[in-house]
Motif scaffolding. Structure first.
Motif, mmCIF file in Angstrom:
data_model
loop_
_atom_site.group_PDB
_atom_site.id
_atom_site.type_symbol
_atom_site.label_atom_id
_atom_site.label_comp_id
_atom_site.label_asym_id
_atom_site.label_seq_id
_atom_site.Cartn_x
_atom_site.Cartn_y
_atom_site.Cartn_z
ATOM 1 N N UNK A 35 -3.552 8.932 11.432
ATOM 2 C CA UNK A 35 -4.805 8.214 11.679
ATOM 3 C C UNK A 35 -4.469 6.951 12.461
ATOM 4 N N UNK A 36 -5.217 6.659 13.531
ATOM 5 C CA UNK A 36 -4.944 5.445 14.303
ATOM 6 C C UNK A 36 -5.142 4.200 13.437
ATOM 7 N N UNK A 37 -4.539 3.086 13.826
ATOM 8 C CA UNK A 37 -4.597 1.856 13.027
ATOM 9 C C UNK A 37 -6.014 1.534 12.601
ATOM 10 N N UNK A 38 -6.236 1.339 11.315
ATOM 11 C CA UNK A 38 -7.571 1.043 10.811
ATOM 12 C C UNK A 38 -8.416 2.282 10.595
ATOM 13 N N UNK A 54 -4.015 1.431 7.256
ATOM 14 C CA UNK A 54 -4.265 -0.011 7.393
ATOM 15 C C UNK A 54 -2.956 -0.669 7.833
ATOM 16 N N UNK A 55 -2.915 -1.229 9.052
ATOM 17 C CA UNK A 55 -1.672 -1.864 9.492
ATOM 18 C C UNK A 55 -1.283 -3.019 8.561
ATOM 19 N N UNK A 56 -0.007 -3.126 8.230
ATOM 20 C CA UNK A 56 0.521 -4.176 7.345
ATOM 21 C C UNK A 56 -0.258 -4.284 6.037
ATOM 22 N N UNK A 57 -0.606 -3.137 5.476
ATOM 23 C CA UNK A 57 -1.454 -3.128 4.279
ATOM 24 C C UNK A 57 -0.848 -3.954 3.140
ATOM 25 N N UNK A 61 -2.710 -7.171 1.593
ATOM 26 C CA UNK A 61 -3.197 -7.124 0.214
ATOM 27 C C UNK A 61 -2.515 -8.202 -0.625
ATOM 28 N N UNK A 62 -1.212 -8.419 -0.387
ATOM 29 C CA UNK A 62 -0.470 -9.438 -1.129
ATOM 30 C C UNK A 62 -1.050 -10.826 -0.853
ATOM 31 N N UNK A 63 -1.247 -11.158 0.432
ATOM 32 C CA UNK A 63 -1.772 -12.482 0.793
ATOM 33 C C UNK A 63 -3.159 -12.689 0.195
ATOM 34 N N UNK A 202 -8.166 -3.687 1.783
ATOM 35 C CA UNK A 202 -6.970 -3.668 2.618
ATOM 36 C C UNK A 202 -5.771 -3.022 1.952
ATOM 37 N N UNK A 203 -5.976 -2.448 0.784
ATOM 38 C CA UNK A 203 -4.859 -1.858 0.047
ATOM 39 C C UNK A 203 -4.801 -0.366 0.302
ATOM 40 N N UNK A 204 -3.708 0.087 0.920
ATOM 41 C CA UNK A 204 -3.471 1.512 1.101
ATOM 42 C C UNK A 204 -2.626 1.981 -0.082
#
Ligand SMILES: [Zn+2]
Ligand SMILES: [Zn+2]
Length: 428
Positions: A35-38, A54-57, A61-63, A202-204
């Protein structure tokens, strides 16, 4: 993607291309495509979300969870709403609503408010941080699967957004009683609500599980997991062959250790029992007053309906509509829709399965908003205490109503939407 578990790979694992996954709502198997980014992949048969790229999921999610954690403390340490009336200013902390219920002898409602607006939101954020922080640095935390399962179970009960709607309604109701001064806590709560929603979006979830290969030789797309004798793990979504279960149909997921079930156990019986009890409790919930406004020593008990009528008389149409919709329309529709779906499953009907699944999805999603009236009562009872001038007391109707909302939420969670699809031949 390597099949062997290696701790260094954890943060970059997730789903690999060609891997089979089962739709959690209709059980149809899909093979994972890039799947493309997002991008989000939806089930071709029922439309449920399957997976998302989700790029840099993990980092996002951590931040977001870290920021939400800080806001949570601001929301609980600073004044929430202050009321000014005839020269007196009363400052209130956020938890005073829950405490007020407790002091008025309605501890069960106080507990409900405390759990859904304080403890569960806090534990969800803390649990996600417990999982995400070590993962970010390449370590898997101790008992990650159990913690993740707990966090997932609590998520439907994080009702901060519903509570904020309750705050808005309460402020409007209070305006002609006293002047309302919003505190830092109120703004922190708005931020907390937005950040928690963003952290969740934003959490994968596939990223937290290490890749694992069980024998999946042939491609099973177009069949359901049950037809291929596979069971999808509820926690980590791994497909496990039924041969791994014991004679009683029990077994644990080889990846995360969660108990495996092909379908939720006794789903129909449990859902039916809960629909029945909620329907019964709905009667006293509407007959008895949910709160009594005592002004200058005179009491004015209000049921849900008469409260809405008062609002209409006061010209507050929009507010009355929100209360009527959330407290009467949503619970009734929820009970009717769930009963309808149960009957069609029982009759093994095969028509309009996609629409019935959608109906169930919407019903499950909107159910929590019925809680808004409970929060309004909690906030008003907690805030309005001007001695002889005016006080607001909760009524027993609120307890019945709270029980209706909780039980209908449990009823929806105990229903397994895959049962809708079990009587249907697979798509051509
Ligand atoms: Zn599906
Ligand atoms: Zn699992």
């Amino acid at each position: 993607m390597k099949s062997k578990e290696s701790t260094k790979d954890i943060s970059r694992s997730g789903l690999s291309e060609g891997e089979l996954i089962a739709c959690h709502e209709c059980d149809l198997l899909h093979s994972v495509k890039h799947a493309p980014g997002g991008g989000k992949a939806l089930c071709t048969r029922c439309g449920a979300a399957l997976y998302q790229n989700i790029p840099n999921s993990l980092e996002r999610a951590l931040a977001l969870n870290l920021a939400a954690f800080m806001l949570f403390f601001m929301a609980n340490l600073f004044p929430f709403i202050s009321l000014k009336t005839s020269g007196r200013i009363e400052e209130n902390l956020f938890l005073s609503g829950a405490l007020a219920f407790y002091r008025q002898g309605m501890g069960e409602l106080g507990l409900l408010v405390f759990l859904t607006t304080f403890l569960f939101p806090l534990l969800i954020i803390a649990g996600m941080l417990y999982i995400l922080l070590p993962l970010r640095f390449g370590h898997r935390p101790w008992r990650m699967a159990q913690i993740f399962r707990l966090v997932r179970a609590m998520m439907p009960w994080n009702l901060v957004a519903v509570f904020m709607l309750g705050v808005l309604i309460s402020i409007v109701k209070l305006i002609d009683l006293a002047s309302v001064i919003p505190g830092i806590s109120l703004y922190s709560f708005v931020g907390l609500m937005i950040l928690s929603a963003a952290a969740h979006a934003n959490m994968d979830h596939s990223l937290i599980w290490p890749p694992i290969k069980l024998d999946q030789t042939e491609n099973g797309s177009g069949l359901t997991a049950a037809e291929r004798n596979l069971i999808g793990c509820h926690t980590c979504a791994l497909l496990v062959p039924e041969t791994r279960l014991n004679d009683h149909g029990h077994g644990d997921c080889p990846r995360c250790g969660s108990p495996l079930h092909s379908r939720k156990p006794n789903s129909l019986t449990r859902t039916r029992a809960m629909i029945f009890s909620a329907s019964l409790l709905f009667i006293p919930a509407n007959v008895y007053p949910v709160m009594t406004v005592i002004q200058f020593g005179r009491g004015d008990p209000n049921t849900i309906l008469s409260g809405a009528v008062h609002l209409i008389e006061g010209g507050m149409w929009a507010l009355a509509m929100i209360i009527l919709f959330a407290s009467i329309v949503v619970p009734v529709l929820k009970l009717v829709v769930l009963s309808f779906i149960l009957i069609t499953v029982k009759k093994k009907s095969s028509g309009r399965a996609r629409e019935r699944t959608l109906l169930f999805r919407v019903t499950e999603g909107v159910g929590a908003w019925s809680m808004v009236d409970i929060y309004v009562v909690a906030i008003l009872v907690g805030l309005v205490n001007f001695g002889t001038l005016s006080t607001i007391q909760p009524g027993i109707g609120a307890t019945f109503f709270g029980a209706v909302v909780v039980i209908t939420m449990f009823a929806a969670h105990s229903f397994d939407p895959r049962l809708i699809w079990d009587n249907i031949g697979r798509p051509k």
